[in-house]
Scaffold this motif. Structure first.
Motif, PDB file in Angstrom:
ATOM      1  N   VAL A 131       1.171  -0.867  -0.127  1.00  0.00           N
ATOM      2  CA  VAL A 131      -0.247  -0.262  -0.205  1.00  0.00           C
ATOM      3  C   VAL A 131       0.898   1.507  -0.317  1.00  0.00           C
ATOM      4  CG1 VAL A 131      -2.073   1.455   0.813  1.00  0.00           C
ATOM      5  CG2 VAL A 131      -1.654  -0.965   1.381  1.00  0.00           C
ATOM      6  N   ARG A 132       0.692   2.093  -0.254  1.00  0.00           N
ATOM      7  CA  ARG A 132       1.548   3.466  -1.042  1.00  0.00           C
ATOM      8  C   ARG A 132       0.025   4.366  -0.511  1.00  0.00           C
ATOM      9  NH1 ARG A 132       3.529   4.559  -6.466  1.00  0.00           N
ATOM     10  NH2 ARG A 132       1.804   4.593  -6.913  1.00  0.00           N
ATOM     11  N   TYR A 133       0.558   5.245   1.065  1.00  0.00           N
ATOM     12  CA  TYR A 133      -0.572   6.642   1.161  1.00  0.00           C
ATOM     13  C   TYR A 133       0.233   7.633   0.739  1.00  0.00           C
ATOM     14  CZ  TYR A 133      -2.040   2.510   4.518  1.00  0.00           C
ATOM     15  OH  TYR A 133      -2.769   1.266   5.290  1.00  0.00           O
ATOM     16  N   ARG A 134      -0.520   8.342   0.137  1.00  0.00           N
ATOM     17  CA  ARG A 134      -0.145  10.170  -0.256  1.00  0.00           C
ATOM     18  C   ARG A 134      -1.695  10.553   0.891  1.00  0.00           C
ATOM     19  NH1 ARG A 134       1.956  10.427  -5.041  1.00  0.00           N
ATOM     20  NH2 ARG A 134       2.219   8.828  -6.688  1.00  0.00           N
ATOM     21  N   ASP A 135      -1.199  11.319   1.632  1.00  0.00           N
ATOM     22  CA  ASP A 135      -1.529  12.156   2.630  1.00  0.00           C
ATOM     23  C   ASP A 135      -1.427  13.724   2.395  1.00  0.00           C
ATOM     24  OD1 ASP A 135      -2.457   9.768   3.669  1.00  0.00           O
ATOM     25  OD2 ASP A 135      -0.511   9.525   5.020  1.00  0.00           O
ATOM     26  N   GLU A 136      -2.359  14.232   3.376  1.00  0.00           N
ATOM     27  CA  GLU A 136      -2.597  15.676   3.578  1.00  0.00           C
ATOM     28  C   GLU A 136      -2.454  16.131   4.475  1.00  0.00           C
ATOM     29  OE1 GLU A 136      -4.367  17.960   0.843  1.00  0.00           O
ATOM     30  OE2 GLU A 136      -4.149  16.811  -0.879  1.00  0.00           O
ATOM     31  N   TYR A 137      -1.628  17.131   6.070  1.00  0.00           N
ATOM     32  CA  TYR A 137      -1.988  17.167   6.545  1.00  0.00           C
ATOM     33  C   TYR A 137      -1.875  18.250   7.192  1.00  0.00           C
ATOM     34  CZ  TYR A 137       1.369  12.533   6.433  1.00  0.00           C
ATOM     35  OH  TYR A 137       1.867  11.546   6.298  1.00  0.00           O
ATOM     36  N   VAL A 138      -2.469  18.761   8.259  1.00  0.00           N
ATOM     37  CA  VAL A 138      -2.390  20.055   8.717  1.00  0.00           C
ATOM     38  C   VAL A 138      -2.453  19.710  10.267  1.00  0.00           C
ATOM     39  CG1 VAL A 138      -4.536  19.618   9.106  1.00  0.00           C
ATOM     40  CG2 VAL A 138      -3.990  21.748   8.848  1.00  0.00           C
ATOM     41  N   LYS A 139      -1.760  20.782  10.604  1.00  0.00           N
ATOM     42  CA  LYS A 139      -1.149  20.992  12.117  1.00  0.00           C
ATOM     43  C   LYS A 139      -2.722  22.224  12.711  1.00  0.00           C
ATOM     44  CE  LYS A 139       3.447  21.474  14.529  1.00  0.00           C
ATOM     45  NZ  LYS A 139       4.770  22.182  14.458  1.00  0.00           N
ATOM     46  N   ILE A 140      -3.333  21.610  14.124  1.00  0.00           N
ATOM     47  CA  ILE A 140      -3.845  22.621  14.946  1.00  0.00           C
ATOM     48  C   ILE A 140      -3.406  22.201  15.998  1.00  0.00           C
ATOM     49  CG2 ILE A 140      -6.438  22.391  15.424  1.00  0.00           C
ATOM     50  CD1 ILE A 140      -7.308  20.880  13.044  1.00  0.00           C
ATOM     51  N   ASN A 141      -3.614  23.111  16.577  1.00  0.00           N
ATOM     52  CA  ASN A 141      -2.505  24.033  18.093  1.00  0.00           C
ATOM     53  C   ASN A 141      -1.544  23.242  18.205  1.00  0.00           C
ATOM     54  OD1 ASN A 141      -5.345  25.515  19.039  1.00  0.00           O
ATOM     55  ND2 ASN A 141      -6.473  23.946  19.112  1.00  0.00           N
ATOM     56  N   GLY A 142      -0.709  22.679  17.789  1.00  0.00           N
ATOM     57  CA  GLY A 142       0.537  22.075  17.737  1.00  0.00           C
ATOM     58  C   GLY A 142       0.607  20.625  17.420  1.00  0.00           C
ATOM     59  N   ARG A 143      -0.409  20.203  16.635  1.00  0.00           N
ATOM     60  CA  ARG A 143      -0.475  18.868  16.996  1.00  0.00           C
ATOM     61  C   ARG A 143      -1.479  18.544  15.389  1.00  0.00           C
ATOM     62  NH1 ARG A 143      -5.260  14.547  19.386  1.00  0.00           N
ATOM     63  NH2 ARG A 143      -4.699  13.000  17.484  1.00  0.00           N
ATOM     64  N   TRP A 144      -0.028  17.058  15.172  1.00  0.00           N
ATOM     65  CA  TRP A 144      -0.091  17.349  13.097  1.00  0.00           C
ATOM     66  C   TRP A 144      -1.633  15.901  13.313  1.00  0.00           C
ATOM     67  CZ3 TRP A 144       1.103  19.210   9.274  1.00  0.00           C
ATOM     68  CH2 TRP A 144       2.559  20.264   9.160  1.00  0.00           C
ATOM     69  N   PHE A 145      -2.506  16.363  11.577  1.00  0.00           N
ATOM     70  CA  PHE A 145      -3.486  15.436  11.509  1.00  0.00           C
ATOM     71  C   PHE A 145      -3.302  15.267  10.553  1.00  0.00           C
ATOM     72  CE2 PHE A 145      -4.885  17.571  15.956  1.00  0.00           C
ATOM     73  CZ  PHE A 145      -5.542  16.853  16.228  1.00  0.00           C
ATOM     74  N   ILE A 146      -4.640  13.961  10.123  1.00  0.00           N
ATOM     75  CA  ILE A 146      -4.480  13.923   8.854  1.00  0.00           C
ATOM     76  C   ILE A 146      -6.078  14.401   8.060  1.00  0.00           C
ATOM     77  CG2 ILE A 146      -4.605  11.843   7.316  1.00  0.00           C
ATOM     78  CD1 ILE A 146      -3.542  10.118   8.756  1.00  0.00           C
ATOM     79  N   LYS A 147      -5.716  14.940   7.570  1.00  0.00           N
ATOM     80  CA  LYS A 147      -6.661  16.210   6.708  1.00  0.00           C
ATOM     81  C   LYS A 147      -6.844  15.273   5.162  1.00  0.00           C
ATOM     82  CE  LYS A 147      -9.350  19.759   5.179  1.00  0.00           C
ATOM     83  NZ  LYS A 147     -10.255  20.299   6.199  1.00  0.00           N
ATOM     84  N   LYS A 148      -6.521  14.362   4.634  1.00  0.00           N
ATOM     85  CA  LYS A 148      -6.957  13.705   3.212  1.00  0.00           C
ATOM     86  C   LYS A 148      -5.667  12.544   2.982  1.00  0.00           C
ATOM     87  CE  LYS A 148      -7.945  13.943  -1.566  1.00  0.00           C
ATOM     88  NZ  LYS A 148      -8.308  15.215  -2.643  1.00  0.00           N
ATOM     89  N   ARG A 149      -6.384  11.498   2.984  1.00  0.00           N
ATOM     90  CA  ARG A 149      -5.763   9.994   2.613  1.00  0.00           C
ATOM     91  C   ARG A 149      -6.242   9.225   1.555  1.00  0.00           C
ATOM     92  NH1 ARG A 149      -2.345   6.334   6.801  1.00  0.00           N
ATOM     93  NH2 ARG A 149      -1.204   7.861   6.649  1.00  0.00           N
ATOM     94  N   MET A 150      -5.207   9.263   0.141  1.00  0.00           N
ATOM     95  CA  MET A 150      -5.789   8.158  -0.316  1.00  0.00           C
ATOM     96  C   MET A 150      -4.617   7.040  -0.471  1.00  0.00           C
ATOM     97  SD  MET A 150      -5.768  10.872  -3.497  1.00  0.00           S
ATOM     98  CE  MET A 150      -4.527  10.500  -4.676  1.00  0.00           C
ATOM     99  N   SER A 151      -5.691   6.223  -0.264  1.00  0.00           N
ATOM    100  CA  SER A 151      -4.655   4.677   0.079  1.00  0.00           C
ATOM    101  C   SER A 151      -4.825   4.278  -0.926  1.00  0.00           C
ATOM    102  CB  SER A 151      -5.444   3.555   0.853  1.00  0.00           C
ATOM    103  OG  SER A 151      -5.862   4.709   2.269  1.00  0.00           O
TER     104      SER A 151
END
Length: 162
Positions: A131-151
């Motif tokens: 599996v190859r994941y293409r991710d977009e992340y965003v940092k909110i209040n100092g913590r990273w989250f996954i905004k978009k994941r293409m699996s």
């Protein structure tokens, strides 16, 4: 002369702090991806879904064809729970990851070897995928989250376990 040296030192310290911040962000993003996999292995989709933004999107491809497009943290969590419930054993082995960080936004590609073991038509089956994941992340209040994941499940093998 001393003023030039002090200004150069301040610039170096600022540049070092920027490098350290980026190194911290890279480590945090690697941890985010690895935590997603570990939580999947334990089938803890309630905690896993909290790694996504509230309005996240997860799109899955198998052999180049889109199989799902999920929007929203809860929908992603529910779909992961339903899918993982089909298997007795879930095992992820994460590999390389590259990221591009621009402030509080980042994008990345990571690779994973996934093993899923469960019953299918009365037979114990082992499915393994690259599996190859293409991710977009965003940092909110100092913590990273996954905004978009293409699996992208690029390949899968299946065999009966004896």
């Amino acid at each position: 002369m001393i003023l030039t040296w002090v200004l150069a030192l301040i610039g170096f310290v600022g540049a070092t702090a920027q490098v350290n911040n980026q190194a911290d962000d890279r480590l945090a993003l690697k941890n985010l991806v690895d935590t997603f996999s570990v939580l999947a292995d334990f089938k803890d989709t309630q905690t896993q879904q909290m790694l996504f933004t509230e309005d996240a999107e997860m799109i899955s491809f198998v052999n180049g064809k889109m199989t799902s497009d999920l929007k929203g943290r809860k929908n992603i969590g529910d779909a992961c729970a339903n899918y993982l419930s089909l298997f007795d054993t879930v095992y992820h082995l994460n590999g390389q990851q590259t990221v591009n960080i621009e402030g509080d936004h980042a994008s990345g590609i990571s690779y994973c070897f996934v093993t899923l073991i469960g019953m299918n038509n009365g037979k114990r089956m082992k499915n393994q995928s690259g599996v190859r994941y293409r991710d977009e992340y965003v940092k909110i209040n100092g913590r990273w989250f996954i905004k978009k994941r293409m699996s992208d499940f690029m390949w899968t093998t299946s065999e009966e376990m004896k």
